[in-house]
Motif scaffolding. Structure first.
Motif, PDB file in Angstrom:
ATOM      1  N   MET A   1       0.773  -1.003   0.586  1.00 20.63           N
ATOM      2  CA  MET A   1       0.295   0.011  -0.204  1.00 20.63           C
ATOM      3  C   MET A   1       0.848   1.232  -0.265  1.00 20.63           C
ATOM      4  SD  MET A   1      -2.985   0.089  -0.786  1.00 20.63           S
ATOM      5  CE  MET A   1      -4.134   2.291  -0.747  1.00 20.63           C
ATOM      6  N   SER A   2       2.127   1.273   0.090  1.00 23.54           N
ATOM      7  CA  SER A   2       2.746   2.262   0.505  1.00 23.54           C
ATOM      8  C   SER A   2       3.844   2.460  -0.453  1.00 23.54           C
ATOM      9  CB  SER A   2       3.997   2.468   1.803  1.00 23.54           C
ATOM     10  OG  SER A   2       4.814   1.172   1.654  1.00 23.54           O
ATOM     11  N   GLU A   3       4.051   1.718  -0.893  1.00 24.36           N
ATOM     12  CA  GLU A   3       4.342   1.478  -2.552  1.00 24.36           C
ATOM     13  C   GLU A   3       3.176   2.203  -3.568  1.00 24.36           C
ATOM     14  OE1 GLU A   3       4.886  -1.316  -1.054  1.00 24.36           O
ATOM     15  OE2 GLU A   3       7.196  -1.916  -0.810  1.00 24.36           O
ATOM     16  N   LEU A   4       2.019   2.023  -3.653  1.00 29.63           N
ATOM     17  CA  LEU A   4       0.971   2.386  -4.195  1.00 29.63           C
ATOM     18  C   LEU A   4       0.935   4.177  -3.896  1.00 29.63           C
ATOM     19  CD1 LEU A   4      -1.430   0.418  -4.568  1.00 29.63           C
ATOM     20  CD2 LEU A   4      -0.507   1.452  -6.311  1.00 29.63           C
ATOM     21  N   ASN A   5       1.268   4.515  -2.906  1.00 23.08           N
ATOM     22  CA  ASN A   5       0.990   5.816  -2.096  1.00 23.08           C
ATOM     23  C   ASN A   5       2.173   6.528  -2.701  1.00 23.08           C
ATOM     24  OD1 ASN A   5      -1.071   5.816  -0.566  1.00 23.08           O
ATOM     25  ND2 ASN A   5      -0.208   5.246   1.368  1.00 23.08           N
ATOM     26  N   GLN A   6       3.271   6.159  -3.258  1.00 26.48           N
ATOM     27  CA  GLN A   6       4.743   6.522  -3.311  1.00 26.48           C
ATOM     28  C   GLN A   6       4.217   7.051  -4.579  1.00 26.48           C
ATOM     29  OE1 GLN A   6       8.220   4.666  -2.155  1.00 26.48           O
ATOM     30  NE2 GLN A   6       8.886   6.144  -0.723  1.00 26.48           N
ATOM     31  N   ILE A   7       3.682   6.295  -5.549  1.00 27.28           N
ATOM     32  CA  ILE A   7       4.048   5.781  -6.477  1.00 27.28           C
ATOM     33  C   ILE A   7       2.895   7.449  -6.961  1.00 27.28           C
ATOM     34  CG2 ILE A   7       3.210   5.566  -9.216  1.00 27.28           C
ATOM     35  CD1 ILE A   7       4.012   2.348  -7.355  1.00 27.28           C
ATOM     36  N   ALA A   8       1.753   7.235  -6.061  1.00 26.37           N
ATOM     37  CA  ALA A   8       1.292   8.458  -7.049  1.00 26.37           C
ATOM     38  C   ALA A   8       1.952   9.857  -5.978  1.00 26.37           C
ATOM     39  CB  ALA A   8       0.050   8.429  -5.792  1.00 26.37           C
ATOM     40  N   ALA A   9       2.620   9.782  -5.318  1.00 23.55           N
ATOM     41  CA  ALA A   9       2.717  10.538  -5.049  1.00 23.55           C
ATOM     42  C   ALA A   9       3.916  10.727  -5.617  1.00 23.55           C
ATOM     43  CB  ALA A   9       3.823  10.781  -3.310  1.00 23.55           C
ATOM     44  N   ALA A  10       4.709   9.886  -6.260  1.00 21.76           N
ATOM     45  CA  ALA A  10       5.723  10.838  -7.255  1.00 21.76           C
ATOM     46  C   ALA A  10       4.865  11.540  -8.317  1.00 21.76           C
ATOM     47  CB  ALA A  10       6.318   9.259  -7.756  1.00 21.76           C
ATOM     48  N   PHE A  11       4.206  10.541  -9.173  1.00 16.46           N
ATOM     49  CA  PHE A  11       2.919  11.263  -9.929  1.00 16.46           C
ATOM     50  C   PHE A  11       3.525  13.175 -10.042  1.00 16.46           C
ATOM     51  CE2 PHE A  11      -0.819  12.946 -12.495  1.00 16.46           C
ATOM     52  CZ  PHE A  11       0.055  12.526 -13.409  1.00 16.46           C
ATOM     53  N   PHE A  12       2.117  13.283  -8.747  1.00 20.89           N
ATOM     54  CA  PHE A  12       1.687  14.870  -8.167  1.00 20.89           C
ATOM     55  C   PHE A  12       2.840  15.978  -7.735  1.00 20.89           C
ATOM     56  CE2 PHE A  12      -1.766  12.349  -7.824  1.00 20.89           C
ATOM     57  CZ  PHE A  12      -2.969  13.490  -8.218  1.00 20.89           C
ATOM     58  N   GLY A  13       4.433  14.938  -7.239  1.00 19.07           N
ATOM     59  CA  GLY A  13       5.502  15.731  -7.168  1.00 19.07           C
ATOM     60  C   GLY A  13       5.943  15.899  -8.869  1.00 19.07           C
ATOM     61  N   ALA A  14       6.127  15.256  -9.896  1.00 17.49           N
ATOM     62  CA  ALA A  14       6.661  14.944 -10.893  1.00 17.49           C
ATOM     63  C   ALA A  14       5.853  16.548 -11.522  1.00 17.49           C
ATOM     64  CB  ALA A  14       6.925  14.314 -11.397  1.00 17.49           C
ATOM     65  N   LEU A  15       4.708  16.334 -11.714  1.00 20.53           N
ATOM     66  CA  LEU A  15       3.349  17.128 -11.651  1.00 20.53           C
ATOM     67  C   LEU A  15       3.544  19.211 -11.348  1.00 20.53           C
ATOM     68  CD1 LEU A  15       0.730  17.326 -13.579  1.00 20.53           C
ATOM     69  CD2 LEU A  15      -0.534  17.390 -10.994  1.00 20.53           C
ATOM     70  N   GLY A  16       4.069  18.955  -9.904  1.00 19.47           N
ATOM     71  CA  GLY A  16       4.472  19.806 -10.178  1.00 19.47           C
ATOM     72  C   GLY A  16       5.472  20.489 -10.255  1.00 19.47           C
ATOM     73  N   PHE A  17       6.589  20.254 -10.468  1.00 20.00           N
ATOM     74  CA  PHE A  17       8.121  20.766 -11.560  1.00 20.00           C
ATOM     75  C   PHE A  17       7.351  20.879 -12.798  1.00 20.00           C
ATOM     76  CE2 PHE A  17      10.353  19.390  -7.474  1.00 20.00           C
ATOM     77  CZ  PHE A  17      11.230  20.631  -7.341  1.00 20.00           C
ATOM     78  N   ALA A  18       5.825  19.842 -13.532  1.00 19.09           N
ATOM     79  CA  ALA A  18       6.343  19.936 -14.713  1.00 19.09           C
ATOM     80  C   ALA A  18       5.724  21.861 -15.162  1.00 19.09           C
ATOM     81  CB  ALA A  18       5.294  19.417 -15.962  1.00 19.09           C
ATOM     82  N   PHE A  19       4.874  21.956 -13.711  1.00 18.07           N
ATOM     83  CA  PHE A  19       3.975  23.435 -13.836  1.00 18.07           C
ATOM     84  C   PHE A  19       5.054  24.239 -13.350  1.00 18.07           C
ATOM     85  CE2 PHE A  19      -0.223  21.400 -12.627  1.00 18.07           C
ATOM     86  CZ  PHE A  19      -0.735  21.344 -13.963  1.00 18.07           C
ATOM     87  N   LEU A  20       6.014  24.171 -12.531  1.00 18.47           N
ATOM     88  CA  LEU A  20       7.313  24.809 -12.397  1.00 18.47           C
ATOM     89  C   LEU A  20       8.163  25.471 -13.598  1.00 18.47           C
ATOM     90  CD1 LEU A  20       8.072  26.213  -9.807  1.00 18.47           C
ATOM     91  CD2 LEU A  20      10.532  24.685  -9.120  1.00 18.47           C
ATOM     92  N   PHE A  21       8.861  24.494 -14.196  1.00 22.74           N
ATOM     93  CA  PHE A  21       9.408  24.398 -15.503  1.00 22.74           C
ATOM     94  C   PHE A  21       8.608  25.292 -16.414  1.00 22.74           C
ATOM     95  CE2 PHE A  21      12.176  20.766 -13.885  1.00 22.74           C
ATOM     96  CZ  PHE A  21      12.890  21.300 -12.944  1.00 22.74           C
ATOM     97  N   ASN A  22       7.103  24.888 -16.012  1.00 21.60           N
ATOM     98  CA  ASN A  22       6.551  26.380 -17.640  1.00 21.60           C
ATOM     99  C   ASN A  22       6.510  25.139 -18.791  1.00 21.60           C
ATOM    100  OD1 ASN A  22       5.355  28.640 -18.205  1.00 21.60           O
ATOM    101  ND2 ASN A  22       6.909  29.367 -19.386  1.00 21.60           N
ATOM    102  N   LEU A  23       6.043  23.960 -18.563  1.00 20.62           N
ATOM    103  CA  LEU A  23       5.004  23.417 -19.521  1.00 20.62           C
ATOM    104  C   LEU A  23       3.585  23.553 -19.033  1.00 20.62           C
ATOM    105  CD1 LEU A  23       6.835  20.000 -19.413  1.00 20.62           C
ATOM    106  CD2 LEU A  23       7.102  21.794 -21.178  1.00 20.62           C
ATOM    107  N   HIS A  24       2.822  24.136 -20.657  1.00 23.99           N
ATOM    108  CA  HIS A  24       1.242  23.874 -20.400  1.00 23.99           C
ATOM    109  C   HIS A  24       1.375  22.744 -21.605  1.00 23.99           C
ATOM    110  CE1 HIS A  24       1.140  28.276 -19.318  1.00 23.99           C
ATOM    111  NE2 HIS A  24       2.798  28.871 -19.866  1.00 23.99           N
TER     112      HIS A  24
END
Lengths: 146, 254
Positions: A1-24
């Motif tokens: 279960m903690s692995e699934l959480n981690q994978i989801a968190a990895a997605f959202f963390g990367a998503l945040g940086f995609a925004f931070l690097f000004n992707l659209h």
């Protein structure tokens, strides 16, 4: 279960940086998906070889190939996919712990985290470079054959 | 306009090629991509021999041909800001230039258009910081409560960062002050006794500030033979993480 959480968190963390690097646009999704899948590979590699250096290498190798494939498909530089996809892998925590231990003058812990940060960084760098080199060889071979 | 024939045409062409290269470097392209793009553009416009050298802070390019002689230009690069959107469009522009050899006025217009592409506003930036902090707090094993507090601190970090950046303060000092604020808030949240851990909160906030990507990229540069650029970036990454750690350490001394 903690692995699934981690994978989801990895997605959202990367998503945040995609925004931070000004992707659209649709690149936001595909770049963060790369980070999420790279973390999946890291975890999956852990079942076979539970050593973080090799796990990071496998994840970075996967990410490099993913980046090159999508770069050709969507006609954008592979750097986009690499920069965002690498976010869950980068040794941010180790780098931070290393410096914090330096200020506490705890040199044993400092050396340990320094090694961890360096091994992680080098594994990721090697993984992506091996992927890029393999991709070039494959591409040249394929185009020459045609 | 086709290939450059006169000296003036060649000078303008090289200036624009350097502008494209410089902007790529600022938006986060690797050195080899920058050198390669400039080389391709110059060759497409009829340079017979092109020498490009680039490091983190400068680009120098020399082109020569029987038509226009030898021309050298250089460019100093100030700062860098990851802007992958701009990098994508610059890469497309450089490909397009190599294929169609457009007029220099057209290239200048395209460059201006790319520069005016939309960016995320400060308010959106706060939400982005909140998203990153909470995601990484969960990633490193924090609870949901930790993630919520971490998100709130992420918003505060942006609020501290905006005025400091507007003052054009030294960026090492900016990271130091941001991390000081983040650490102070995390410790305060932990001391209220609602059962959150300041370590897990801080690690989420640190991911915004820490130059982890810079660290990994500099090792990539070193392996792919751009040792000088890799080393300067490495020094920068170490100094940045030192200033962040200093901010966190200052709170524990208080």
């Amino acid at each position: 279960m903690s692995e699934l959480n981690q994978i989801a968190a990895a997605f959202f963390g990367a998503l945040g940086f995609a925004f931070l690097f000004n992707l659209h646009g649709k690149e936001i999704f595909y770049t963060s998906l790369g980070g999420c899948l790279a973390w999946c590979v890291y975890l999956a590699a852990g079942f076979i070889v539970p050593q973080y250096g090799k796990q990071y290498f496998a994840a970075a190798l996967f990410l490099g190939i993913y980046a090159e494939l999508l770069a050709v498909r969507t006609k954008v530089p592979a750097t986009l996919y690499l920069a965002v996809g690498m976010i869950p892998l980068i040794p941010g925590a180790a780098l931070f712990m290393m410096m914090q231990n330096a200020f506490k003058a705890d040199w044993e812990q400092f050396a340990q985290y320094r090694l961890e940060a360096f091994i992680t960084g080098a594994s990721i760098a090697f993984g992506t470079i091996v992927a890029a080199v393999c991709w070039n060889i494959f591409k040249n071979y394929w185009f020459n054959k045609k | 306009m086709g290939k450059a024939v006169t000296r003036k045409e060649a000078e303008q062409m090289l200036e624009n090629a350097l502008e494209i290269g410089a902007r790529m470097l600022i938006s986060g392209a690797e050195i080899s991509r920058v050198e390669d793009s400039i080389l391709r553009i110059c060759t497409a416009y009829g340079s017979e021999r092109t020498e490009v050298f680039s490091i983190t802070y400068t680009i120098v390019a020399t082109i020569s041909s029987k038509n226009f002689g030898i021309i050298t230009q250089s460019r100093r690069i100030h700062g860098s800001a990851f802007n992958l959107q701009e990098l994508k469009y610059l890469n497309n522009l450089s490909r397009n230039v190599c294929e169609n050899l457009p007029d220099m006025d057209e290239v200048r217009r395209d460059l201006k258009q790319i520069h005016e592409l939309p960016r995320y506003t400060n308010r959106q930036g706060m939400l982005i910081y909140a998203l990153i902090s909470s995601a990484f707090t969960l990633f490193f094993g924090g609870t949901l409560l930790d993630a919520v507090i971490s998100a709130a601190i992420g918003v505060m970090i942006k609020a501290v960062e905006i005025p400091l950046k507007n003052m054009k303060m030294n960026r090492f000092l900016v990271s130091c002050l941001c991390s000081l604020a983040a650490a102070a808030l995390a410790v305060m949240a932990a001391r209220t006794g609602i059962g959150c851990s300041s370590d897990k909160i801080s690690i989420g906030n640190v991911m915004i500030l820490i130059p982890g990507l810079m660290f990994t990229n500099c090792i990539r540069e070193m392996i792919s033979d751009n040792f000088l650029s890799g080393l300067t970036r490495f020094g920068e990454a170490v100094l940045l993480s030192l200033s962040i750690a200093l901010g966190f350490a200052a709170v524990s001394w208080l």
